[in-house]
Design an enzyme around this catalytic site. Structure first.
Site, PDB file in Angstrom:
ATOM      1  CG  HIS A  95      43.380  45.766  27.549  1.00 46.34           C
ATOM      2  ND1 HIS A  95      43.139  44.425  27.533  1.00 46.34           N
ATOM      3  CD2 HIS A  95      44.039  46.047  26.387  1.00 46.34           C
ATOM      4  CE1 HIS A  95      43.633  43.899  26.419  1.00 46.34           C
ATOM      5  NE2 HIS A  95      44.196  44.858  25.700  1.00 46.34           N
ATOM      6  CG  HIS A 135      36.179  39.093  29.027  1.00 45.59           C
ATOM      7  ND1 HIS A 135      35.917  38.981  27.695  1.00 45.59           N
ATOM      8  CD2 HIS A 135      37.524  39.163  29.147  1.00 45.59           C
ATOM      9  CE1 HIS A 135      37.058  38.956  27.026  1.00 45.59           C
ATOM     10  NE2 HIS A 135      38.055  39.070  27.871  1.00 45.59           N
ATOM     11  CG  ASP A 181      43.904  41.097  33.904  1.00 41.79           C
ATOM     12  OD1 ASP A 181      43.203  41.783  33.150  1.00 41.79           O
ATOM     13  OD2 ASP A 181      45.057  40.733  33.612  1.00 41.79           O
TER      14      ASP A 181
HETATM   15  C1  SDX Z   1      41.432  41.935  29.787  1.00 42.63           C
HETATM   16  O1  SDX Z   1      39.021  41.903  25.548  1.00 42.63           O
HETATM   17  C2  SDX Z   1      39.821  41.022  25.977  1.00 42.63           C
HETATM   18  O2  SDX Z   1      39.949  39.909  25.488  1.00 42.63           O
HETATM   19  C3  SDX Z   1      40.695  41.501  27.128  1.00 42.63           C
HETATM   20  C4  SDX Z   1      41.549  40.441  27.796  1.00 42.63           C
HETATM   21  C5  SDX Z   1      42.627  39.935  26.878  1.00 42.63           C
HETATM   22  O3  SDX Z   1      43.096  38.810  27.077  1.00 42.63           O
HETATM   23  O4  SDX Z   1      43.081  40.730  26.013  1.00 42.63           O
HETATM   24  O5  SDX Z   1      40.730  39.357  28.196  1.00 42.63           O
HETATM   25  C6  SDX Z   1      42.274  41.002  29.010  1.00 42.63           C
HETATM   26  O6  SDX Z   1      41.432  43.099  29.525  1.00 42.63           O
HETATM   27  C7  SDX Z   1      40.523  41.366  30.848  1.00 42.63           C
HETATM   28  C8  SDX Z   1      39.636  42.462  31.497  1.00 42.63           C
HETATM   29  C9  SDX Z   1      40.485  43.174  32.573  1.00 42.63           C
HETATM   30  N1  SDX Z   1      39.724  44.311  33.141  1.00 42.63           N
HETATM   31  C10 SDX Z   1      39.166  44.271  34.345  1.00 42.63           C
HETATM   32  O7  SDX Z   1      39.158  43.279  35.061  1.00 42.63           O
HETATM   33  C11 SDX Z   1      38.509  45.588  34.773  1.00 42.63           C
HETATM   34  C12 SDX Z   1      37.166  45.305  35.431  1.00 42.63           C
HETATM   35  N2  SDX Z   1      36.216  44.826  34.394  1.00 42.63           N
HETATM   36  C13 SDX Z   1      35.396  45.765  33.753  1.00 42.63           C
HETATM   37  O8  SDX Z   1      35.695  47.098  33.786  1.00 42.63           O
HETATM   38  C14 SDX Z   1      34.575  45.239  32.593  1.00 42.63           C
HETATM   39  O9  SDX Z   1      34.076  44.017  32.944  1.00 42.63           O
HETATM   40  C15 SDX Z   1      35.252  45.151  31.248  1.00 42.63           C
HETATM   41  C16 SDX Z   1      35.902  46.430  30.873  1.00 42.63           C
HETATM   42  C17 SDX Z   1      36.267  44.057  31.254  1.00 42.63           C
HETATM   43  C18 SDX Z   1      34.200  44.806  30.206  1.00 42.63           C
HETATM   44  O10 SDX Z   1      33.333  45.848  30.212  1.00 42.63           O
HETATM   45  P1  SDX Z   1      32.075  45.941  29.238  1.00 42.63           P
HETATM   46  O11 SDX Z   1      31.961  44.744  28.379  1.00 42.63           O
HETATM   47  O12 SDX Z   1      32.125  47.268  28.581  1.00 42.63           O
HETATM   48  O13 SDX Z   1      30.872  45.847  30.269  1.00 42.63           O
HETATM   49  P2  SDX Z   1      30.242  47.100  30.970  1.00 42.63           P
HETATM   50  O14 SDX Z   1      31.313  48.003  31.478  1.00 42.63           O
HETATM   51  O15 SDX Z   1      29.215  47.670  30.057  1.00 42.63           O
HETATM   52  O16 SDX Z   1      29.535  46.419  32.228  1.00 42.63           O
HETATM   53  C19 SDX Z   1      28.291  45.703  32.068  1.00 42.63           C
HETATM   54  C20 SDX Z   1      27.665  45.652  33.442  1.00 42.63           C
HETATM   55  C21 SDX Z   1      27.620  47.017  34.117  1.00 42.63           C
HETATM   56  O17 SDX Z   1      26.543  46.987  35.038  1.00 42.63           O
HETATM   57  P3  SDX Z   1      25.379  48.076  34.874  1.00 42.63           P
HETATM   58  O18 SDX Z   1      26.096  49.431  34.943  1.00 42.63           O
HETATM   59  O19 SDX Z   1      24.798  47.829  33.462  1.00 42.63           O
HETATM   60  O20 SDX Z   1      24.468  47.803  35.985  1.00 42.63           O
HETATM   61  O21 SDX Z   1      28.455  44.852  34.328  1.00 42.63           O
HETATM   62  C22 SDX Z   1      28.976  45.667  35.383  1.00 42.63           C
HETATM   63  C23 SDX Z   1      28.880  47.096  34.926  1.00 42.63           C
HETATM   64  O22 SDX Z   1      28.777  47.949  36.042  1.00 42.63           O
HETATM   65  N3  SDX Z   1      30.365  45.296  35.536  1.00 42.63           N
HETATM   66  C24 SDX Z   1      31.011  45.280  36.702  1.00 42.63           C
HETATM   67  C25 SDX Z   1      32.301  44.849  36.399  1.00 42.63           C
HETATM   68  N4  SDX Z   1      32.409  44.623  35.081  1.00 42.63           N
HETATM   69  C26 SDX Z   1      31.200  44.912  34.556  1.00 42.63           C
HETATM   70  N5  SDX Z   1      30.579  45.567  37.965  1.00 42.63           N
HETATM   71  C27 SDX Z   1      31.528  45.433  38.939  1.00 42.63           C
HETATM   72  N6  SDX Z   1      32.800  45.023  38.703  1.00 42.63           N
HETATM   73  C28 SDX Z   1      33.207  44.720  37.467  1.00 42.63           C
HETATM   74  N7  SDX Z   1      34.459  44.313  37.248  1.00 42.63           N
END
Ligand code: SDX
Length: 377
Positions: free
Chosen positions: A223, A262, A313
């Protein structure tokens, strides 16, 4: 007993009606109380956005001036609060852990702490917003052996934060960049930390408890904690030429690239559009365009390999770095802005409340016989 199908992470689950903000994830649209984030980033100020989020409309000049002054008046700490900061501002303490405790500590000298009326919560909102910025800046100066600085009443929140942090008057570009960053981070629907605040408020607990819940939730790397990790990644890569292979290797190890992906956006996060521009301008200004160029290269590779887009971010990391802000303060800056959204959501929750209490399917054993401890093997 199967109650219903589990929606992991509450993905796609709608739990309330809210007028605070709307995200159209397919088209990359974000609006605060009806106003598009692009208009607010280009034309508004953080103080005006506070009024918008807490009142549901833009202020008149007189209302703006009143909010500006009320926030300005709260950019100060009392003696006990200064004692707290001086006691815990050291390099052993994680700044978000400091802020989590600081928010809770602020309750002890807030005269309205147990008053959940709208007016009292607005007063507490100004105190939290004003004092959090002072405490984050003071935390860094004191842990570096410097004296904390007093805010200047005539300057806005963004310019004051940079002054209190760095001890020099920020120039126009820096001050506006921080103001835009505060606008962009102020609210974002039912994200994890906002939902945590609403769950706490929904028990009719006090606002400080709700904001403490939110700070603890924002701290997580999935997050609010991602921005610091993005800059750590850029520093580890070091040079633009190394970026592609570094990302490919990380993806091959099934690692997440911080700042990408996201839960809601399926295209460019509209906030990243502005932070991308600010990163370019600020990196050019310090003569270190490689942090921006490296970010663009990482964007190209991650998008090509995984179809993912930058979130808020990603470009904020190089933007804050180019402003000389320490890496571990990036998430506290996120919190200093998002506290305005958290307060607005709590006002909305208190005004039309129902306890938030979901269910779970029970998957444990049943019907076990109790065996006295001296008969257990
Ligand atoms: C914020 O919710 C909000 O509005 C949050 C926010 C706000 O303003 O409040 O926007 C702020 O929190 C932004 C997000 C910051 N976090 C990160 O940047 C961390 C990296 N991102 C991820 O961990 C992920 O994208 C999330 C947590 C943000 C979202 O995760 P989801 O929706 O649960 O998606 P998921 O983990 O199920 O991933 C779906 C697929 C997966 O692939 P498969 O395993 O199905 O093959 O996408 C891949 C994931 O592996 N994936 C990524 C990835 N994010 C998702 N692969 C590599 N790098 C990534 N960053």
């Amino acid at each position: 007993m199967q109650l219903a199908e589990v929606r992991e992470g509450l993905e796609g689950v709608v739990v309330a009606n809210s007028s605070m903000s709307w995200i159209d994830g397919e088209n990359g649209v974000l609006i605060y109380q009806g106003y598009n984030i692009h208009d607010l980033a280009e034309k508004s100020t953080f103080e005006e956005v506070i009024f918008l989020l807490w009142n549901g409309r833009l202020p008149t000049q007189a209302e703006f001036d009143d909010y500006f002054k009320r926030l300005s008046d709260e950019r100060q700490l009392n003696d006990q609060e200064w004692d707290f900061v001086r006691r815990y501002a050291n390099s052993q303490v994680h700044p978000m852990a400091f802020l989590r405790t600081a928010v809770s500590f602020l309750a002890h000298s807030d005269p309205d702490v147990e008053d959940n009326s709208h007016e009292a919560n607005v007063r507490k909102g100004f105190r939290l917003t004003g004092k959090m910025a002072v405490m984050v800046a003071a935390f860094d100066r004191i842990r570096n052996g410097k004296e904390p600085l007093q805010a200047k009443p005539e300057w806005n929140h963004a310019k004051n934060f940079l002054w209190m942090l760095k001890g020099r008057e920020p120039d126009e570009l820096e001050a506006r960049a921080m103001d835009v960053a505060l606008i962009l981070h102020a609210d974002h629907g039912f994200n994890a930390s906002t939902f945590a605040a609403r769950v706490t408020a929904a028990t009719l607990s006090d606002l400080h408890s709700a904001i403490t819940s939110a700070v603890g939730t924002l701290k997580g790397p999935l997050h609010g904690g991602a921005n610091t990790r993005v800059m750590q990644m850029l520093l580890e890569i070091g040079e633009v030429e190394r970026a592609e292979q570094w990302v490919l290797d990380a993806l091959a190890r099934k690692e997440r690239i911080m700042g990408f992906g996201h839960r809601v956006y399926r295209t460019m996060d509209p906030r990243a559009v502005h932070l991308r521009e600010l990163s370019k301008k600020l990196c050019e200004r310090i003569g270190e365009t490689k942090w921006y160029e490296m970010s663009e290269k990482i964007f190209e590779v991650v998008h090509r390999e995984k179809g993912l887009w930058p979130n808020v971010d990603f470009f904020s990391a190089s933007t804050y770095y180019a402003m000389g802000i320490p890496l571990d303060l990036y998430t506290p800056i996120f919190a200093m802005s998002r506290v305005v959204g958290w307060v607005g959501h709590c006002l909305e929750q208190y005004a039309h409340n129902r306890l938030i209490r979901p269910r779970a399917n029970y998957v444990g054993p049943k019907g076990l016989q109790y065996v006295p401890i001296d008969q257990r093997t």
